[in-house]
Design a protein around this motif. Structure first.
Motif, PDB file in Angstrom:
ATOM      1  N   SER A 109      36.540 -28.965 102.928  1.00  0.00           N
ATOM      2  CA  SER A 109      35.940 -28.133 103.970  1.00  0.00           C
ATOM      3  C   SER A 109      37.007 -27.356 104.735  1.00  0.00           C
ATOM      4  CB  SER A 109      35.137 -29.005 104.940  1.00  0.00           C
ATOM      5  OG  SER A 109      34.075 -29.654 104.277  1.00  0.00           O
ATOM      6  N   GLU A 110      38.081 -28.041 105.084  1.00  0.00           N
ATOM      7  CA  GLU A 110      39.164 -27.386 105.808  1.00  0.00           C
ATOM      8  C   GLU A 110      39.799 -26.281 104.966  1.00  0.00           C
ATOM      9  OE1 GLU A 110      40.453 -27.693 108.859  1.00  0.00           O
ATOM     10  OE2 GLU A 110      38.974 -29.162 109.508  1.00  0.00           O
ATOM     11  N   GLY A 113      37.261 -23.413 104.218  1.00  0.00           N
ATOM     12  CA  GLY A 113      36.993 -22.654 105.432  1.00  0.00           C
ATOM     13  C   GLY A 113      38.140 -21.753 105.816  1.00  0.00           C
ATOM     14  N   HIS A 114      39.361 -22.283 105.764  1.00  0.00           N
ATOM     15  CA  HIS A 114      40.529 -21.468 106.102  1.00  0.00           C
ATOM     16  C   HIS A 114      40.773 -20.402 105.045  1.00  0.00           C
ATOM     17  CE1 HIS A 114      41.675 -23.524 109.682  1.00  0.00           C
ATOM     18  NE2 HIS A 114      41.789 -24.699 109.088  1.00  0.00           N
ATOM     19  N   GLN A 116      38.523 -18.805 103.334  1.00  0.00           N
ATOM     20  CA  GLN A 116      37.573 -17.721 103.576  1.00  0.00           C
ATOM     21  C   GLN A 116      38.039 -16.829 104.722  1.00  0.00           C
ATOM     22  OE1 GLN A 116      34.045 -20.064 104.189  1.00  0.00           O
ATOM     23  NE2 GLN A 116      33.337 -19.782 102.079  1.00  0.00           N
ATOM     24  N   ASP A 117      38.429 -17.470 105.835  1.00  0.00           N
ATOM     25  CA  ASP A 117      38.916 -16.689 106.973  1.00  0.00           C
ATOM     26  C   ASP A 117      40.201 -15.951 106.625  1.00  0.00           C
ATOM     27  OD1 ASP A 117      36.827 -17.536 108.552  1.00  0.00           O
ATOM     28  OD2 ASP A 117      37.915 -19.303 109.270  1.00  0.00           O
ATOM     29  N   TRP A 133      38.297 -23.092 111.267  1.00  0.00           N
ATOM     30  CA  TRP A 133      37.006 -23.752 111.038  1.00  0.00           C
ATOM     31  C   TRP A 133      37.212 -25.229 110.773  1.00  0.00           C
ATOM     32  CZ3 TRP A 133      34.489 -26.454 107.186  1.00  0.00           C
ATOM     33  CH2 TRP A 133      33.093 -26.505 107.275  1.00  0.00           C
ATOM     34  N   ALA A 139      32.958 -23.362 113.970  1.00  0.00           N
ATOM     35  CA  ALA A 139      33.849 -22.248 114.256  1.00  0.00           C
ATOM     36  C   ALA A 139      34.375 -22.343 115.682  1.00  0.00           C
ATOM     37  CB  ALA A 139      33.117 -20.928 114.048  1.00  0.00           C
TER      38      ALA A 139
END
Length: 490
Positions: A109-110, A113-114, A116-117, A133, A139
């Motif tokens: 997840s970490e 999420g990172h 994607q950003d 995230w 968020a």
């Protein structure tokens, strides 16, 4: 602001108390007398940590989290009450795998999420990640992701993935769904290449090159390595493997706790990791083998020692004669093993022991450190039957007493009483500390047939001059011994 500071102080205090309960609970688990209380203490610590986490001000999706917790608790309660003691080792392996999988999921997840950003905002910038995230907080504002946190996140994800997939294979082996060992030519080279790929991609990710494709490839290789590393390990080594993966899970949770800045995860993970590592070392020592030999050796493979013909023959005995031998003995040592667990004979064995004690016979139970399929398996079975703790002796304490023991009753144990561990350098178990049952004046072995033990190695004890074989199901044989002993007093 004052309320927010007070709440954070309260949460930190809850985490501190939870950590104390984890440590004190683990300490109490070191003794059979206090183990149950230790589990309760640690359980309350975990409950406190979960409640404190839900109080975090920026926590998102509390409803989903609570629903997941309730589903997990219900599933664990149901399975825990239904699973037989004989299946407890594979249940432990499965639950341990879930812990590793959870740590890997946090890492995924970490990283995703990172990534994607990162792809949207600054593809070549590190370590600043806009819209950082977190699976716990959702968020948040712009927060720098330090190189240490990213590296530990990747490392925790790697270890957790290996623990998850490896524990699933261990579960399948113990459950009987897979052959004990699965080997192929060049297997260790393939394993090394898969590990190198996972580590290489992980290092690349840890240096800030976060892309969805690389993250997915990283987890594929990490999960694959856990599978390939566990498949060739023999069933007799599963207790050590489960303990090792337990340590892996703890370390993975601690690393991901650092990424999330969650003190409870860090402390709990380190406690589990340290305890699992120590237990793994103790178990490997009890088998006189290194951890590397367990993971990369060929224990359990067919060998000359396993296939050789042992001089002598197995000599059967009737239950009536065996009962008489023990009824008029001064000292009797009972050695339980996994076969007793399968037959669920612990209650009948204890009933038989009580009858012997009533006749003035000195009775003890001898436990090998790796008896059964997980540490403490035999101790739990005997405690379940009501055997007092002071009648249960560890290997180091009971071995000097075998030469003055009139009769040793072995029920379901095999490899842990095999004298070839001391006499045959060609045996795969040579050098492994064993219970010196062969030194007793007479030995009675309760066994269903003439097959080998879980490790697939022939047992010279069964052919010894002072050994008699009482063939049959463990519970039925124990019941016969009880009936015969009662008839002597009729």
């Amino acid at each position: 602001m004052a309320w927010a500071q007070t709440l954070q102080t309260l949460i930190d205090a809850c985490y501190f108390i939870a950590a104390l309960l984890f440590i004190l609970g683990l300490k109490r688990m070191s003794s059979p007398r206090t183990a149950r209380g230790g589990i309760v203490w640690a359980g309350f610590g975990m409950l406190l940590a979960v409640v404190a986490t839900l109080l975090l001000p920026d926590m998102q999706h509390r409803g989903l989290i609570i629903a997941a917790v309730l589903i997990g608790v219900a599933a664990a309660w149901w399975s825990g009450r239904r699973v037989a003691m004989t299946a407890m080792p594979q249940m432990v392996a499965l639950y341990n795998g879930m812990g590793g999988g959870a740590a890997a999921a946090i890492g995924a997840s970490e990283l995703i999420g990172h990534a994607q950003d990162f792809a949207i905002a600054a593809p070549n910038t590190f370590p600043l990640m806009p819209e950082s995230w977190s699976p716990l907080h959702g968020a948040t504002s712009v927060v720098p992701l330090s190189p240490v946190a990213l590296a530990l996140g990747v490392l925790g994800a790697l270890i957790g993935s290996v623990s998850f997939s490896g524990s699933l294979i261990a579960f399948a082996k113990l459950q009987g769904w897979l052959d004990r060992r699965l080997v192929f030519p060049g297997q260790q080279v393939v394993n090394l290449l898969v590990l190198a790929a996972a580590v290489g991609i992980g290092v690349w990710l840890a240096t800030g090159h976060l892309t969805i494709a690389l993250v997915c490839a990283f987890f594929v290789f990490a999960l694959l390595f856990g599978l390939l590393m566990t498949l060739p390990i023999g069933g007799a080594d599963m207790p050590v493997v489960i303990s090792l993966y337990n340590a892996f899970t703890g370390l993975a949770v601690a690393f991901e706790g650092y990424v999330l800045q969650n003190e409870a995860m860090i402390i709990a993970g380190m406690v589990v990791g340290a305890a699992g590592t120590l237990l793994t070392q103790l178990m490997a020592k009890a088998m006189n083998r290194s951890i590397g030999n367990v993971l990369f050796g060929n224990f359990g493979a067919t060998s000359n020692a396993a296939a050789q013909t042992i001089d002598g023959s197995q000599k059967p005995v009737e239950a009536a004669d065996a009962a008489v031998m023990m009824a008029y003995a001064e000292r009797v040592v009972i050695v339980p093993g996994y076969g007793m667990a399968v037959a669920q004979a612990q209650h009948k064995v204890w009933e038989f022991a009580q009858l012997l004690i009533a006749r003035g016979v000195k009775v003890k139970f001898a436990i090998h450190p790796v008896a059964g399929r997980m540490p403490g398996h035999m101790n739990v079975l005997l405690a379940e039957a009501g055997v007092p703790y002071d009648l249960i002796a560890d290997m180091e304490d009971i071995n000097p007493e075998f030469p003055v023991t009139d009769v040793a009753l072995v029920i379901g144990a095999n490899d842990v009483v095999n004298p070839m561990a001391k006499t045959d350098p060609a045996s795969p178990i040579y050098g492994m500390p064993i219970l010196d049952v062969a030194d007793a004046k007479q030995v009675i072995v309760v066994k269903r047939g003439k097959g080998t033990g879980f490790a697939g190695i022939e047992n010279a004890l069964f052919y010894a001059d002072n050994t008699r074989m009482l063939y049959g199901d463990g519970q039925a044989a124990a019941g016969q011994l009880v009936s015969e002993l009662k008839s002597l007093d009729a």
